[in-house]
Write a protein that holds these residues in place. Sequence first.
Motif, short mmCIF file in Angstrom:
data_model
loop_
_atom_site.label_atom_id
_atom_site.label_comp_id
_atom_site.label_asym_id
_atom_site.label_seq_id
_atom_site.Cartn_x
_atom_site.Cartn_y
_atom_site.Cartn_z
N ALA A 101 -3.78 2.97 -8.91
CA ALA A 101 -4.44 1.90 -8.16
C ALA A 101 -4.82 2.42 -6.79
O ALA A 101 -4.20 3.35 -6.26
CB ALA A 101 -3.53 0.69 -8.04
N TYR A 109 -5.52 1.76 -2.60
CA TYR A 109 -4.97 0.96 -1.50
C TYR A 109 -5.65 1.41 -0.22
O TYR A 109 -5.58 2.58 0.14
CB TYR A 109 -3.46 1.16 -1.39
CG TYR A 109 -2.78 0.31 -0.33
CD1 TYR A 109 -2.02 -0.80 -0.68
CD2 TYR A 109 -2.88 0.65 1.02
CE1 TYR A 109 -1.38 -1.56 0.29
CE2 TYR A 109 -2.26 -0.12 2.00
CZ TYR A 109 -1.50 -1.22 1.63
OH TYR A 109 -0.88 -1.97 2.59
N VAL A 128 -0.75 -4.56 -5.09
CA VAL A 128 -0.68 -3.13 -5.39
C VAL A 128 0.63 -2.54 -4.89
O VAL A 128 1.30 -1.76 -5.59
CB VAL A 128 -1.88 -2.38 -4.75
CG1 VAL A 128 -1.69 -0.86 -4.82
CG2 VAL A 128 -3.18 -2.76 -5.45
N THR A 180 2.96 0.33 -11.39
CA THR A 180 1.85 1.26 -11.14
C THR A 180 2.44 2.50 -10.47
O THR A 180 2.79 2.45 -9.29
CB THR A 180 0.77 0.64 -10.23
OG1 THR A 180 0.31 -0.58 -10.83
CG2 THR A 180 -0.41 1.58 -10.06
N ILE A 226 -0.49 5.72 -6.58
CA ILE A 226 -1.32 5.01 -5.61
C ILE A 226 -2.23 6.02 -4.92
O ILE A 226 -1.77 7.04 -4.41
CB ILE A 226 -0.45 4.31 -4.53
CG1 ILE A 226 0.49 3.30 -5.19
CG2 ILE A 226 -1.33 3.62 -3.49
CD1 ILE A 226 -0.19 2.15 -5.88
#
Length: 377
Positions: free
Chosen positions: A89, A91, A103, A112, A115
């Motif tokens: 994900a 950010y 997130v 997840t 990042i």
Amino acid sequence: PIIALTATADKLTRRDIAEQLQLHDPEIFVASFDRPNISLTVRPGQKRFEQIVDFLKKRQGQSGIIYCLARKTCNELADKLNAKGFRAAAYHAEMPAAERNRVQEDFINDRTPIICATIAFGMGIDKSNVRFVVHYNLARSLEGYYQEVGRAGRDGLDAEALLFFSYADVQAYRDMIEQSEGDAGQKELRLAKLNRMYQFAEAPVCRRQTVLNYFGESYEHHCGNCDVCRNPPRQFDGTVAVQKALSALIRCEEKAGMNLLIDVLRGSQRRDIFDMGLNQIKTYGAGREYSFDEWLFLLSQMLHLGLLEIAYDDHNHLKTTPAGKAVLFEQKQVSLALPPSPEQKQAAKAAPVKTKTQTLREELFELLKVLRRQLAQ
């Protein structure tokens, strides 16, 4: 009473904190900066995405952060990793606050594992099992790099830091600094720290030794847990070269930057050298046996070995350290690196092959992590 606390601050920053808070003759306590469980690796930035995919395949399911220079890169990299079968994900500051919180929660709870973030991510993240931190782009300074790397391995177990770099990264940062607001002195300081970061990436010196010496912590042995120690460059006795450089610097009254010192050593005919009378010192021209680039290579190592330091608050002039004076006046020996051979470069790229037992253990470990998460929730 006032207590001011910080992490990973160099001498200049520590002094600035005391001045800004108007602390009078404060006691300063500095703990060790060493994080021996984090393996430090630096690689050139060609084919970064392919290298990251290979890196992640060997670390399936592990939690990690990939820091990117631009918000757009965060989004694109996360999308490409998801397309390759990884759970990732993005950010960054342009995302809505609710999305950022989601997130962050998914990362903390292992939903997840990867990042892709700008440096806004990580401040205050309390997650002990971050197994790797990757810098997709060169960090802006050694302080920033080490702070970001320090988000890995807080449980004390083995963790990895992988930094990619290219000169294009340096140029992009320079453009950002020059176009930013602020006084000329602040911009000069940020540029100097950026150059030091690039020197760190290129240097054939133990990474941990380099970082700790930068923060003023003496570290004279090789760590054995970085890319340079695992594939050591060819060494030669650099004592005479170091003595020539330090002698020339002292005879310049320690008012020379890198380029001027090299020109003095090489006996340059630059007009300002003659105007300052530096052509009259004993070590003028004493280092003609090395080219300009070779001296840059040697002086960078001297910086990283803690024999020299840059006085960022004094026009970025070079200064001799106590360790440097021991080489100059006490005949302490010092080894410097020669450029790595093609064979060593190739060996550095070779990756170990997993055994069937290792693969099975990793699969079992993933099942245990899922069970642990269910029980914790």
